[in-house]
Design an enzyme around this catalytic site. Structure first.
Site, mmCIF file in Angstrom:
data_model
loop_
_atom_site.group_PDB
_atom_site.id
_atom_site.type_symbol
_atom_site.label_atom_id
_atom_site.label_comp_id
_atom_site.label_asym_id
_atom_site.label_seq_id
_atom_site.Cartn_x
_atom_site.Cartn_y
_atom_site.Cartn_z
ATOM 1 N N GLU A 7 79.667 91.507 134.348
ATOM 2 C CA GLU A 7 80.258 90.844 135.503
ATOM 3 C C GLU A 7 81.566 91.549 135.871
ATOM 4 O O GLU A 7 82.616 91.288 135.287
ATOM 5 C CB GLU A 7 80.512 89.370 135.188
ATOM 6 N N TYR A 57 71.360 89.382 134.421
ATOM 7 C CA TYR A 57 71.204 89.671 132.999
ATOM 8 C C TYR A 57 70.260 90.858 132.894
ATOM 9 O O TYR A 57 69.121 90.797 133.370
ATOM 10 C CB TYR A 57 70.574 88.494 132.261
ATOM 11 N N HIS A 104 82.918 79.445 137.733
ATOM 12 C CA HIS A 104 82.055 80.143 138.696
ATOM 13 C C HIS A 104 82.012 79.481 140.076
ATOM 14 O O HIS A 104 80.973 79.442 140.734
ATOM 15 C CB HIS A 104 80.637 80.267 138.138
ATOM 16 N N HIS A 146 75.782 88.371 138.786
ATOM 17 C CA HIS A 146 75.471 87.755 137.494
ATOM 18 C C HIS A 146 74.050 88.059 137.009
ATOM 19 O O HIS A 146 73.403 87.207 136.415
ATOM 20 C CB HIS A 146 75.681 86.245 137.583
ATOM 21 N N ARG A 182 86.469 81.084 134.567
ATOM 22 C CA ARG A 182 87.089 79.765 134.482
ATOM 23 C C ARG A 182 88.493 79.745 135.069
ATOM 24 O O ARG A 182 89.229 80.722 134.974
ATOM 25 C CB ARG A 182 87.144 79.309 133.015
#
Length: 341
Positions: free
Chosen positions: A306, A188, A112, A186, A87
Site C-alpha cells: 500500500e 493482495y 481506511h 489495496h 488509521r
C-alpha cells in the site's frame, strides 16, 4: 483488435448496476476493474512457459465483494482506499485550528476512510483509451462532511497497463476547502495464483526505517532503524507470516519493494512517489466467502503493498503533510512492474 471490453458484473442491493472493464496489452497482460470501489478484480500475467497467472486475490461476483465488507476484518481486496488510508488515532485530527471527529470503524479509530469509504462507493467511468497503453479513468465525489471530513473531495483515478507489463495507478484529487487526503491501492498479490500461500516468495523492501506503532497499530511518531532486524528486507527474504508495517521510503527515484516467485520465475517491482509503503500479509475470509477459483482465502494468501502517506499523518507535525489545500491538486502515482524470467 480491441483491448477494452465492458460486461455486467452484478447489481447492488439497491439495484445499481456494477460493470467490469477488461484492458489488455499486446503481451497478454489483462486487467479487470469494476466500478464498485474502483476495484481491481484480476490481473493476469503471461509467463515465459505460456501459462497465465492471476496475481491478485479477489472474487468472481459482486455479492462476494459486498459480503466481504461484513466480515469481522474486511480484506478490501483490490479496492481503492480513501479518504484516508490507514488509521487516524482516536478518529480525531485538527486542521486550521478546528478539531474534526471522524466516524469510528476500527476500535476507537478511523480506518481506511471510515464507514462511508471509497472502497464501497460506485465510481463513474470518465474515459478509456485503447492502443499501446490502454487505460481507464474513474471518478468519485465525496460530499462535504462525509465521515465528518471537511470539504467536498473530487477524485479521479486512472489505471493503465503499459507495453512494459506495468500496472500504473495515478490519482488526482481536489477539494472545495482545506482537508486531508491519503489514497492507496489495496490489492493482495500472490505470484503463484490463488491456491498457494506467499511464504516461499521472496520480498525485498528498499527501506532503512519503519514507523514505530502501538499495539493498536497507531504510529507513536518515532522511527525505528531496521538494519539487522527481522524487518530488514534490504536483501531477499521469504515473506513473513505476519506483517502490518509502514516502511519509510527515503529515495523516490529508486524502487520501493519487490516480490519474486522462484516457482514460476515471476517478479513484481513496486515504484511510487509516496513517502511510505505499508506492507500487510493477509486476506482472511474466515471460510465465510469463497475467493476466485472457489478458494478459501486465509491469512497467508496474499501480500499488500500500500503505497501511501504515513498513517495518522495529520497528528504528527514531523510526518509528511497530508493536508490538501483548497487551491491545490493532490497527485499520486504508483507502478507495479512485472517481469517473467
Amino acid at each position: 483488435m480491441t483491448n477494452y471490453i465492458m460486461k455486467l458484473f452484478g447489481l447492488t442491493t439497491t439495484e445499481e448496476v456494477i460493470e467490469s472493464f477488461d484492458l489488455s496489452n499486446k503481451n497478454g497482460m489483462k486487467l479487470t476493474v469494476i466500478n464498485y470501489g474502483a476495484t481491481v478484480v484480476s490481473l493476469k500475467m503471461p509467463l515465459k512457459t505460456g501459462e497465465v497467472i492471476d496475481v491478485v486475490l479477489g472474487f468472481d461476483n459482486l455479492e462476494a465483494y459486498l459480503k466481504s465488507f461484513q466480515l469481522k476484518s474486511p480484506p478490501y481486496f483490490g479496492a481503492t482506499v480513501g479518504r484516508f488510508a490507514g488509521r487516524i488515532n482516536n478518529s480525531l485530527f485538527n486542521l486550521n485550528g478546528k478539531a474534526f471527529l471522524l466516524n469510528k470503524n476500527n476500535n476507537n479509530h478511523s480506518l481506511h476512510g471510515g464507514i462511508e469509504n471509497f472502497s464501497q462507493k460506485i465510481w463513474t467511468v470518465e474515459n478509456w483509451t485503447e492502443g499501446k497503453n490502454p487505460s481507464i479513468t474513474l471518478s468519485c465525489l465525496s460530499p462535504k462532511g462525509e465521515e465528518n471530513y471537511p470539504g467536498e473531495l473530487a477524485v479521479k483515478l486512472t489505471y493503465t497497463i503499459s507495453e512494459e507489463s506495468e500496472l500504473i495507478i495515478e490519482y488526482q484529487a481536489s477539494s472545495s476547502e482545506d482537508t486531508i487526503v491519503n489514497l492507496t491501492h489495496h490489492s493482495y498479490f500472490n505470484l503463484d495464483g490463488h491456491k498457494s500461500d506467499i511464504l516461499e516468495q521472496e520480498l525485498i523492501v528498499n527501506s532503512k526505517r519503519t514507523l514505530e506503532t502501538t499495539n493498536e497499530n497507531i504510529p507513536t511518531g518515532k522511527f525505528l532503524n531496521i538494519a539487522g532486524s527481522s524487518f530488514d528486507f534490504s536483501s531477499p527474504k521469504k515473506c513473513p507470516s505476519e506483517i502490518d508495517t509502514t516502511f519509510v521510503l527515503d529515495n523516490k527515484e529508486e524502487f520501493a519493494a519487490s516480490l519474486f516467485n522462484k516457482n514460476n520465475m515471476l517478479k513484481m517491482t513496486v515504484y511510487t512517489d509516496q513517502p511510505g509503503v505499508h506492507i500487510y500479509v493477509g486476506g482472511n475470509c474466515f471460510n465465510e466467502v469463497k475467493g476466485k477459483e472457489n478458494c478459501d482465502y486465509h491469512p497467508l494468501s496474499g501480500i499488500c503493498f500500500e503505497a501511501q502517506n504515513f498513517p495518522d499523518a495529520p497528528n504528527h507535525e514531523h510526518f509528511p503533510s497530508s493536508i490538501l489545500r483548497k487551491e491545490e491538486l493532490y497527485h499520486h502515482k504508483t507502478i507495479y512492474k512485472f517481469q517473467s524470467f
